[in-house]
Design a protein around this motif. Structure first.
Motif, PDB file in Angstrom:
ATOM      1  N   VAL A   4       0.849  -1.180   0.000  1.00 48.36           N
ATOM      2  CA  VAL A   4       0.000   0.000   0.000  1.00 48.36           C
ATOM      3  C   VAL A   4       0.885   1.231   0.000  1.00 48.36           C
ATOM      4  CG1 VAL A   4      -1.733   1.311   1.286  1.00 48.36           C
ATOM      5  CG2 VAL A   4      -1.832  -1.188   1.248  1.00 48.36           C
ATOM      6  N   ILE A   5       0.544   2.211  -0.824  1.00 53.55           N
ATOM      7  CA  ILE A   5       1.235   3.503  -0.821  1.00 53.55           C
ATOM      8  C   ILE A   5       0.191   4.589  -0.571  1.00 53.55           C
ATOM      9  CG2 ILE A   5       2.676   5.128  -2.110  1.00 53.55           C
ATOM     10  CD1 ILE A   5       3.621   2.787  -3.828  1.00 53.55           C
ATOM     11  N   THR A   6       0.425   5.409   0.437  1.00 54.76           N
ATOM     12  CA  THR A   6      -0.468   6.533   0.707  1.00 54.76           C
ATOM     13  C   THR A   6       0.268   7.847   0.476  1.00 54.76           C
ATOM     14  OG1 THR A   6       0.055   6.665   3.082  1.00 54.76           O
ATOM     15  CG2 THR A   6      -1.735   5.194   2.411  1.00 54.76           C
ATOM     16  N   ARG A   7      -0.493   8.855   0.100  1.00 52.09           N
ATOM     17  CA  ARG A   7       0.035  10.201  -0.114  1.00 52.09           C
ATOM     18  C   ARG A   7      -0.840  11.176   0.659  1.00 52.09           C
ATOM     19  NH1 ARG A   7       0.012  13.151  -5.968  1.00 52.09           N
ATOM     20  NH2 ARG A   7      -2.111  13.673  -5.300  1.00 52.09           N
ATOM     21  N   THR A   8      -0.232  11.888   1.604  1.00 51.30           N
ATOM     22  CA  THR A   8      -0.974  12.779   2.487  1.00 51.30           C
ATOM     23  C   THR A   8      -0.395  14.179   2.407  1.00 51.30           C
ATOM     24  OG1 THR A   8      -1.380  10.923   3.997  1.00 51.30           O
ATOM     25  CG2 THR A   8      -1.745  13.152   4.858  1.00 51.30           C
ATOM     26  N   PRO A   9      -1.222  15.190   2.150  1.00 51.41           N
ATOM     27  CA  PRO A   9      -0.689  16.550   1.987  1.00 51.41           C
ATOM     28  C   PRO A   9      -0.286  17.181   3.319  1.00 51.41           C
ATOM     29  CG  PRO A   9      -3.073  16.596   1.856  1.00 51.41           C
ATOM     30  CD  PRO A   9      -2.683  15.144   1.924  1.00 51.41           C
ATOM     31  N   PHE A  10       0.715  18.054   3.257  1.00 48.76           N
ATOM     32  CA  PHE A  10       1.017  18.940   4.368  1.00 48.76           C
ATOM     33  C   PHE A  10       0.008  20.091   4.335  1.00 48.76           C
ATOM     34  CE2 PHE A  10       5.470  17.297   3.520  1.00 48.76           C
ATOM     35  CZ  PHE A  10       5.444  16.405   4.577  1.00 48.76           C
ATOM     36  N   ARG A  11       0.086  20.971   5.323  1.00 50.05           N
ATOM     37  CA  ARG A  11      -0.900  22.039   5.397  1.00 50.05           C
ATOM     38  C   ARG A  11      -0.245  23.372   5.755  1.00 50.05           C
ATOM     39  NH1 ARG A  11       0.936  23.910   9.077  1.00 50.05           N
ATOM     40  NH2 ARG A  11       0.725  23.478  11.304  1.00 50.05           N
ATOM     41  N   ALA A  36      -4.719  22.629   2.802  1.00 52.76           N
ATOM     42  CA  ALA A  36      -3.739  21.620   2.422  1.00 52.76           C
ATOM     43  C   ALA A  36      -3.008  22.088   1.173  1.00 52.76           C
ATOM     44  CB  ALA A  36      -4.431  20.288   2.161  1.00 52.76           C
ATOM     45  N   ILE A  37      -1.743  21.669   1.031  1.00 51.77           N
ATOM     46  CA  ILE A  37      -0.952  22.078  -0.132  1.00 51.77           C
ATOM     47  C   ILE A  37      -0.353  20.853  -0.828  1.00 51.77           C
ATOM     48  CG2 ILE A  37      -0.430  24.298   0.927  1.00 51.77           C
ATOM     49  CD1 ILE A  37       2.445  23.216   1.416  1.00 51.77           C
ATOM     50  N   ASP A  38       0.133  21.075  -2.043  1.00 52.32           N
ATOM     51  CA  ASP A  38       0.624  19.967  -2.863  1.00 52.32           C
ATOM     52  C   ASP A  38       2.073  19.596  -2.552  1.00 52.32           C
ATOM     53  OD1 ASP A  38       1.745  22.259  -3.930  1.00 52.32           O
ATOM     54  OD2 ASP A  38       1.337  21.719  -6.027  1.00 52.32           O
ATOM     55  N   LYS A  39       2.380  19.473  -1.287  1.00 54.98           N
ATOM     56  CA  LYS A  39       3.632  18.880  -0.805  1.00 54.98           C
ATOM     57  C   LYS A  39       3.211  17.757   0.120  1.00 54.98           C
ATOM     58  CE  LYS A  39       6.311  21.836  -2.930  1.00 54.98           C
ATOM     59  NZ  LYS A  39       5.245  22.278  -3.871  1.00 54.98           N
ATOM     60  N   TYR A  40       3.862  16.585   0.004  1.00 56.66           N
ATOM     61  CA  TYR A  40       3.256  15.391   0.563  1.00 56.66           C
ATOM     62  C   TYR A  40       4.193  14.569   1.447  1.00 56.66           C
ATOM     63  CZ  TYR A  40      -0.066  16.310  -3.227  1.00 56.66           C
ATOM     64  OH  TYR A  40      -0.975  16.894  -4.084  1.00 56.66           O
ATOM     65  N   ILE A  94       7.542  -0.716   6.763  1.00 53.65           N
ATOM     66  CA  ILE A  94       7.018   0.636   6.548  1.00 53.65           C
ATOM     67  C   ILE A  94       8.145   1.551   6.109  1.00 53.65           C
ATOM     68  CG2 ILE A  94       6.001   2.652   7.683  1.00 53.65           C
ATOM     69  CD1 ILE A  94       4.519   0.664   9.512  1.00 53.65           C
ATOM     70  N   LEU A  95       7.915   2.292   5.041  1.00 54.96           N
ATOM     71  CA  LEU A  95       8.880   3.253   4.502  1.00 54.96           C
ATOM     72  C   LEU A  95       8.248   4.636   4.475  1.00 54.96           C
ATOM     73  CD1 LEU A  95      11.443   4.164   2.860  1.00 54.96           C
ATOM     74  CD2 LEU A  95      10.216   3.419   0.806  1.00 54.96           C
ATOM     75  N   HIS A  96       8.963   5.632   5.000  1.00 53.87           N
ATOM     76  CA  HIS A  96       8.473   7.013   5.005  1.00 53.87           C
ATOM     77  C   HIS A  96       9.333   7.880   4.099  1.00 53.87           C
ATOM     78  CE1 HIS A  96       8.927  11.185   6.748  1.00 53.87           C
ATOM     79  NE2 HIS A  96       7.699  11.184   6.281  1.00 53.87           N
ATOM     80  N   GLN A  97       8.689   8.701   3.287  1.00 49.87           N
ATOM     81  CA  GLN A  97       9.362   9.718   2.479  1.00 49.87           C
ATOM     82  C   GLN A  97       8.533  10.998   2.532  1.00 49.87           C
ATOM     83  OE1 GLN A  97       9.336   7.035  -1.019  1.00 49.87           O
ATOM     84  NE2 GLN A  97      11.497   7.526  -1.237  1.00 49.87           N
ATOM     85  N   GLY A  98       9.183  12.144   2.439  1.00 52.16           N
ATOM     86  CA  GLY A  98       8.467  13.400   2.494  1.00 52.16           C
ATOM     87  C   GLY A  98       9.039  14.432   1.546  1.00 52.16           C
ATOM     88  N   ASP A  99       8.173  15.316   1.045  1.00 51.57           N
ATOM     89  CA  ASP A  99       8.607  16.381   0.144  1.00 51.57           C
ATOM     90  C   ASP A  99       9.268  17.535   0.891  1.00 51.57           C
ATOM     91  OD1 ASP A  99       7.664  15.101  -2.123  1.00 51.57           O
ATOM     92  OD2 ASP A  99       5.713  16.103  -2.082  1.00 51.57           O
ATOM     93  N   LEU A 100       8.958  17.680   2.181  1.00 59.34           N
ATOM     94  CA  LEU A 100       9.506  18.757   2.997  1.00 59.34           C
ATOM     95  C   LEU A 100      10.091  18.171   4.272  1.00 59.34           C
ATOM     96  CD1 LEU A 100       6.594  21.376   2.706  1.00 59.34           C
ATOM     97  CD2 LEU A 100       8.711  21.309   1.371  1.00 59.34           C
TER      98      LEU A 100
END
Length: 354
Positions: A4-11, A36-40, A94-100
């Motif tokens: 499963v891959i989820t994408r959750t926006p920052f705010r 919410a903004i388009d950074k995830y 579980i693997l975590h990655q973030g845009d910010l």
């Protein structure tokens, strides 16, 4: 093997921050205006095959390979698995990655909590609504992790969009999407600039100081809450001057700084003053304060001047994100979550292998 891959926006938060702490709103009620903004934040999760020497693997700033959930160092992963009744009978990866970067005022911890819960629910083929997501994320952060965090970030990250979020004294949360045209919201978006100040901090440390001052700052918090419907009206009434939104951001930043001496510092004050001299009408440091991302409201004809004034800082362009936390499937990012679809896609645990 399925995953499963989820994408959750920052705010980003505009008005009412501080009134979303339970210590406040359970007595007085709270209200915030955020987007919410388009950074995830991305979470990848699966049941771990039984061939490896350790049961669980968690990849974040560290790489953890452990035999028991109780050994996991990442607090949100460890307590999230416990909260949702996972055990050591089947390994989890579980693997975590973030845009910010984390700890920069963008709601990263709540985005992680929301994305993690969504991923774990989907692994089990369980349908989950956006409301379920933010309520579970609030429970994880406030009850299981005992973090000094508010309740707005989890809602914004799960729901997406530009919203007024009301917090009632009985604990109920009401989400009201801003009733403005796409053109109006694009107009706001185009006047917002965000800059990275290059530092990070634990928001809970600043939040604890704010919470400890709540009784002495009730007048300020009431003023900050009262600004939410005024700002909402500016966005929803097309005849109003959008620049008033920016001027109000300056007012709320001055109020927010009075909540705690830890919210700002000389570096942040210098950055903000330089932006105003270059033409910014208002702005604020995002999150609890002290460091991270500075968001500014800048008239279109002043954007280049502000960019030059803050040339030593990294500018981060962004757009509003309207969908909230989602799951990736064969057709893209799925916002309407169906347990039957997920069950067919992922399957059930069989002999310890997915």
């Amino acid at each position: 093997m399925s995953l499963v891959i989820t994408r959750t926006p920052f705010r980003v938060s505009f008005f009412g921050g501080g009134t979303d702490y339970p210590e406040w709103y359970l007595k007085e009620g709270g209200s915030v205006l955020s987007a919410a903004i388009d950074k995830y934040c991305y979470i990848t999760a699966r049941y771990r095959p039984p061939f490896f020497p350790t049961a669980h693997r968690v990849v974040w700033a560290h790489i953890e390979s452990v035999q028991s959930i109780s050994e996991i160092l990442h607090p949100a992963v460890r307590e999230g698995l416990r909260m949702l009744d996972f055990d050591d009978s089947h390994g989890i990866e579980i693997l975590h990655q973030g845009d910010l970067p984390a700890r920069t005022g963008m709601g990263s911890s709540s985005a992680f909590a929301v994305g993690l819960i969504l991923a774990l629910k989907m692994m089990r083929g369980q349908a989950v609504s956006q409301e379920d997501l933010y309520l579970k994320a609030i429970e994880l952060e406030q009850d299981w992790l005992k973090d000094s965090v508010g309740s707005q970030d989890q809602v914004a990250c799960a729901m997406g969009g530009v919203n007024v979020i009301d917090f009632n004294t009985d604990g109920a949360i009401n989400v009201k999407p801003i009733q403005a045209s796409k053109q109006r919201l694009n107009g706001l978006n185009s006047r917002l600039m965000m800059f990275y100040t290059g530092t990070s901090r634990l928001s809970s440390e600043v939040a604890r100081d704010v919470i400890s001052n709540i009784a002495d700052r009730s007048t300020v918090l009431r003023e900050m809450k009262a600004m939410v419907p005024v700002a909402q009206a500016i966005l929803e009434e097309t005849a109003s001057d959008l620049d008033d939104f920016g001027r109000m951001m300056n007012e709320t930043w001055q109020l927010k700084k009075s909540l705690s001496g830890k919210i700002s510092n000389s570096n942040i004050d210098d950055i903000y003053e330089a932006s105003q001299k270059a033409g910014a009408l208002g702005g604020k440091l995002l999150g609890a304060g002290h460091s991270g991302f500075m968001m500014l409201y800048v008239p279109l004809d002043k954007r280049e001047a502000v960019r030059q004034a803050l040339h030593e800082l990294m500018e981060v362009p962004f757009n509003f994100e309207m969908k909230g936390s989602r799951v990736l499937n064969d057709h893209g990012w799925m916002s309407e979550l169906s347990a039957s679809i997920i069950k067919r896609k992922i399957g059930q645990v069989s002999n310890g292998v997915q």
